[in-house]
Design a protein around this motif. Structure first.
Motif, PDB file in Angstrom:
ATOM      1  N   VAL A 181      47.336  28.855  28.053  1.00 35.84           N
ATOM      2  CA  VAL A 181      47.791  28.533  29.110  1.00 35.84           C
ATOM      3  C   VAL A 181      48.603  29.711  29.807  1.00 35.84           C
ATOM      4  N   MET A 182      49.075  30.524  29.085  1.00 33.09           N
ATOM      5  CA  MET A 182      49.852  31.952  29.719  1.00 33.09           C
ATOM      6  C   MET A 182      48.680  32.828  30.380  1.00 33.09           C
ATOM      7  N   GLY A 183      47.239  32.631  29.859  1.00 34.46           N
ATOM      8  CA  GLY A 183      46.303  33.333  30.402  1.00 34.46           C
ATOM      9  C   GLY A 183      45.527  32.791  31.453  1.00 34.46           C
ATOM     10  N   ALA A 184      45.827  31.463  31.560  1.00 38.75           N
ATOM     11  CA  ALA A 184      45.058  30.933  32.612  1.00 38.75           C
ATOM     12  C   ALA A 184      45.620  30.921  33.994  1.00 38.75           C
ATOM     13  N   ARG A 185      44.645  30.404  34.940  1.00 40.44           N
ATOM     14  CA  ARG A 185      45.219  30.297  36.195  1.00 40.44           C
ATOM     15  C   ARG A 185      44.801  28.895  36.961  1.00 40.44           C
ATOM     16  N   ALA A 237      61.274  24.833  36.330  1.00 36.41           N
ATOM     17  CA  ALA A 237      59.985  25.472  35.975  1.00 36.41           C
ATOM     18  C   ALA A 237      59.131  24.753  36.740  1.00 36.41           C
ATOM     19  N   LEU A 238      59.111  23.441  37.219  1.00 35.84           N
ATOM     20  CA  LEU A 238      58.044  22.859  38.308  1.00 35.84           C
ATOM     21  C   LEU A 238      58.153  23.459  39.571  1.00 35.84           C
ATOM     22  N   ALA A 239      59.347  23.995  39.863  1.00 36.93           N
ATOM     23  CA  ALA A 239      59.372  24.633  41.062  1.00 36.93           C
ATOM     24  C   ALA A 239      58.788  25.942  41.204  1.00 36.93           C
ATOM     25  N   LEU A 240      58.432  26.633  40.077  1.00 36.50           N
ATOM     26  CA  LEU A 240      58.053  27.817  40.182  1.00 36.50           C
ATOM     27  C   LEU A 240      56.536  28.170  39.883  1.00 36.50           C
ATOM     28  N   ALA A 241      56.011  27.041  38.946  1.00 38.38           N
ATOM     29  CA  ALA A 241      54.822  27.112  38.208  1.00 38.38           C
ATOM     30  C   ALA A 241      54.070  25.844  38.567  1.00 38.38           C
ATOM     31  N   PRO A 242      52.684  25.867  38.460  1.00 39.13           N
ATOM     32  CA  PRO A 242      51.696  24.517  38.571  1.00 39.13           C
ATOM     33  C   PRO A 242      52.227  23.605  37.585  1.00 39.13           C
ATOM     34  N   ALA A 243      52.197  22.425  37.851  1.00 44.55           N
ATOM     35  CA  ALA A 243      52.611  21.251  37.072  1.00 44.55           C
ATOM     36  C   ALA A 243      51.677  21.213  35.686  1.00 44.55           C
ATOM     37  N   VAL A 244      50.446  21.487  35.612  1.00 41.27           N
ATOM     38  CA  VAL A 244      49.495  21.343  34.548  1.00 41.27           C
ATOM     39  C   VAL A 244      49.947  22.527  33.464  1.00 41.27           C
ATOM     40  N   ASP A 245      50.305  23.759  34.320  1.00 45.55           N
ATOM     41  CA  ASP A 245      50.727  24.797  33.159  1.00 45.55           C
ATOM     42  C   ASP A 245      51.796  24.318  32.557  1.00 45.55           C
ATOM     43  N   VAL A 246      52.789  23.898  33.576  1.00 43.43           N
ATOM     44  CA  VAL A 246      54.372  23.741  32.941  1.00 43.43           C
ATOM     45  C   VAL A 246      54.250  22.761  31.636  1.00 43.43           C
ATOM     46  N   THR A 247      53.568  21.561  31.958  1.00 42.36           N
ATOM     47  CA  THR A 247      53.396  20.397  31.096  1.00 42.36           C
ATOM     48  C   THR A 247      52.579  20.878  29.824  1.00 42.36           C
ATOM     49  N   ALA A 248      51.770  21.725  30.023  1.00 43.63           N
ATOM     50  CA  ALA A 248      51.192  22.071  28.739  1.00 43.63           C
ATOM     51  C   ALA A 248      51.901  22.970  27.789  1.00 43.63           C
ATOM     52  N   VAL A 249      52.583  23.596  28.420  1.00 46.73           N
ATOM     53  CA  VAL A 249      53.627  24.561  27.461  1.00 46.73           C
ATOM     54  C   VAL A 249      54.646  23.555  26.784  1.00 46.73           C
ATOM     55  N   GLY A 284      55.021  36.595  39.371  1.00 47.26           N
ATOM     56  CA  GLY A 284      56.221  36.561  39.153  1.00 47.26           C
ATOM     57  C   GLY A 284      56.845  35.556  39.255  1.00 47.26           C
ATOM     58  N   SER A 285      56.526  34.662  39.947  1.00 47.49           N
ATOM     59  CA  SER A 285      57.032  33.255  40.016  1.00 47.49           C
ATOM     60  C   SER A 285      56.501  32.328  38.919  1.00 47.49           C
ATOM     61  N   ARG A 286      55.453  32.259  38.657  1.00 46.11           N
ATOM     62  CA  ARG A 286      54.617  31.670  37.623  1.00 46.11           C
ATOM     63  C   ARG A 286      55.263  32.148  36.293  1.00 46.11           C
ATOM     64  N   GLY A 287      55.236  33.333  35.831  1.00 44.50           N
ATOM     65  CA  GLY A 287      55.745  33.653  34.971  1.00 44.50           C
ATOM     66  C   GLY A 287      57.086  33.374  34.584  1.00 44.50           C
ATOM     67  N   ARG A 288      57.996  33.340  35.538  1.00 42.37           N
ATOM     68  CA  ARG A 288      59.378  32.508  35.502  1.00 42.37           C
ATOM     69  C   ARG A 288      59.290  31.492  35.232  1.00 42.37           C
ATOM     70  N   GLY A 289      58.544  30.706  35.822  1.00 42.20           N
ATOM     71  CA  GLY A 289      58.188  29.202  35.648  1.00 42.20           C
ATOM     72  C   GLY A 289      57.699  28.824  34.051  1.00 42.20           C
ATOM     73  N   ILE A 290      56.894  29.617  33.439  1.00 39.94           N
ATOM     74  CA  ILE A 290      56.408  29.458  32.350  1.00 39.94           C
ATOM     75  C   ILE A 290      57.243  29.819  31.116  1.00 39.94           C
ATOM     76  N   ALA A 291      58.223  30.926  31.600  1.00 36.67           N
ATOM     77  CA  ALA A 291      59.342  31.092  30.624  1.00 36.67           C
ATOM     78  C   ALA A 291      60.489  29.891  30.426  1.00 36.67           C
ATOM     79  N   LEU A 292      60.736  29.450  31.724  1.00 32.20           N
ATOM     80  CA  LEU A 292      61.614  28.234  32.029  1.00 32.20           C
ATOM     81  C   LEU A 292      61.007  26.902  31.036  1.00 32.20           C
TER      82      LEU A 292
END
Length: 301
Positions: A288-292, A238-250, A3-11
């Motif tokens: 990115v969306m499917g990675a962990r 977004a950084l508060a919710l998801a990993p830095a690499v994921d957010v920056t890649a998006v 949930g939190s990562r999904g919201r972070g990726i959306a942001l």
């Protein structure tokens, strides 16, 4: 996605949309004002006001003055390496180069964040992350026409220096955001940052140009400052919710927006290479969306 990562990726996707528009618009604004330092200071002042209003409208504004000294030092560091010095470097470089080339150099941010996030944040990107980063960078290069005419001149070096500083900022924000609300960090970045910029303007001979900024100049500053405020607010959340690499890649997806605006406004031809670039960027974003990202170390706050 959790949930939190999904919201972070959306942001992060919202941030990418704002970024793509902002890079394009700023390429016009910085040329209209001509003085990159003055332009940067004016629009950052607008962004700071936007973020202060956002903070005041939330309950997170109440505990700010009770932060420990170490946290205040961190906020000052964010203002220096995120909200002041790199802006002068970036927009001085942008005044010399095309928006597409500037977008490519700035979007290498994901590479530098990935390099730093492993030892400093304990993030462990998987194979899909590295594949996604490769697709995103190649796709962006394709969007730039194979980066035809690209070279590392003075403007590109300035933009790269700014990008490296912003990569360090991402790591610092990620380490602090667990203990300090992202809206507070955003205000520190732009609020304290613009104080430093005004100080620089006053001692570097640009004060008269700032006070004499035309109505047209302030219009550009208002437009791009609002975009910047939205960018920082969504980026930090977004950084508060998801990993830095994921957010920056998006964030690399912003190149699609910039290239689309170039095509629509400037009549840039949509070539098979452009379609290839968009396809690669879409594929990279999908990965990115499917990675962990695994996080294996506890971070000291």
């Amino acid at each position: 996605m959790t949930g939190s990562r999904g919201r972070g990726i959306a942001l992060a996707f919202a941030t990418a949309l704002i970024s793509g528009v902002s890079v394009f618009v700023n390429s016009y604004g910085v040329r209209a004002v001509r003085d990159a330092t003055v332009y940067t200071t004016a629009k950052n002042l607008v962004a700071a006001v936007v973020l202060v209003l956002l903070l005041v409208g939330t309950s997170t504004s109440r505990p700010v003055l009770r932060l420990p000294r170490r946290s205040w030092l961190g906020l000052l560091a964010i203002a220096v390496i995120g909200g002041s010095v790199p802006f002068v470097l970036f927009f001085s470089g942008l005044a010399r180069e095309s928006s597409v080339h500037a977008a490519f150099v700035q979007k290498t941010l994901v590479v530098w964040v990935a390099v730093l996030a492993v030892p400093l944040l304990g993030e462990r990107p998987g194979v899909l992350h590295y594949a996604a980063i490769g697709l995103l960078l190649v796709g962006q290069a394709a969007l730039g026409g194979g980066l035809s005419g690209f070279r590392f001149g003075g403007g590109e070096w300035m933009i790269l220096a700014a990008t490296l500083l912003w990569a360090v900022e991402v790591i610092l924000v990620k380490r602090m955001v667990g203990g300090i609300p992202p809206d507070v960090l955003a205000v520190a970045r732009m609020g304290l940052g613009v104080v430093l910029l005004v100080g620089w303007v006053s001692v570097s001979g640009h004060w008269a140009a700032l006070t004499a900024l035309t109505t047209e100049g302030w219009r550009w500053a208002l437009l791009t400052g609002i975009l910047l405020g939205g960018y920082v607010a969504t980026w930090y959340r977004a950084l508060a919710l998801a990993p830095a690499v994921d957010v920056t890649a998006v964030l690399v997806v912003a190149a699609v927006v910039t290239a689309t605006l170039d095509a629509v406004v400037n009549g840039t031809a949509v070539t098979p290479q452009t379609v290839l670039g968009i396809t690669l960027l879409a594929a990279g974003a999908g990965l990115v969306m499917g990675a962990r990202s695994r996080r294996t170390t506890a971070l000291a706050r």
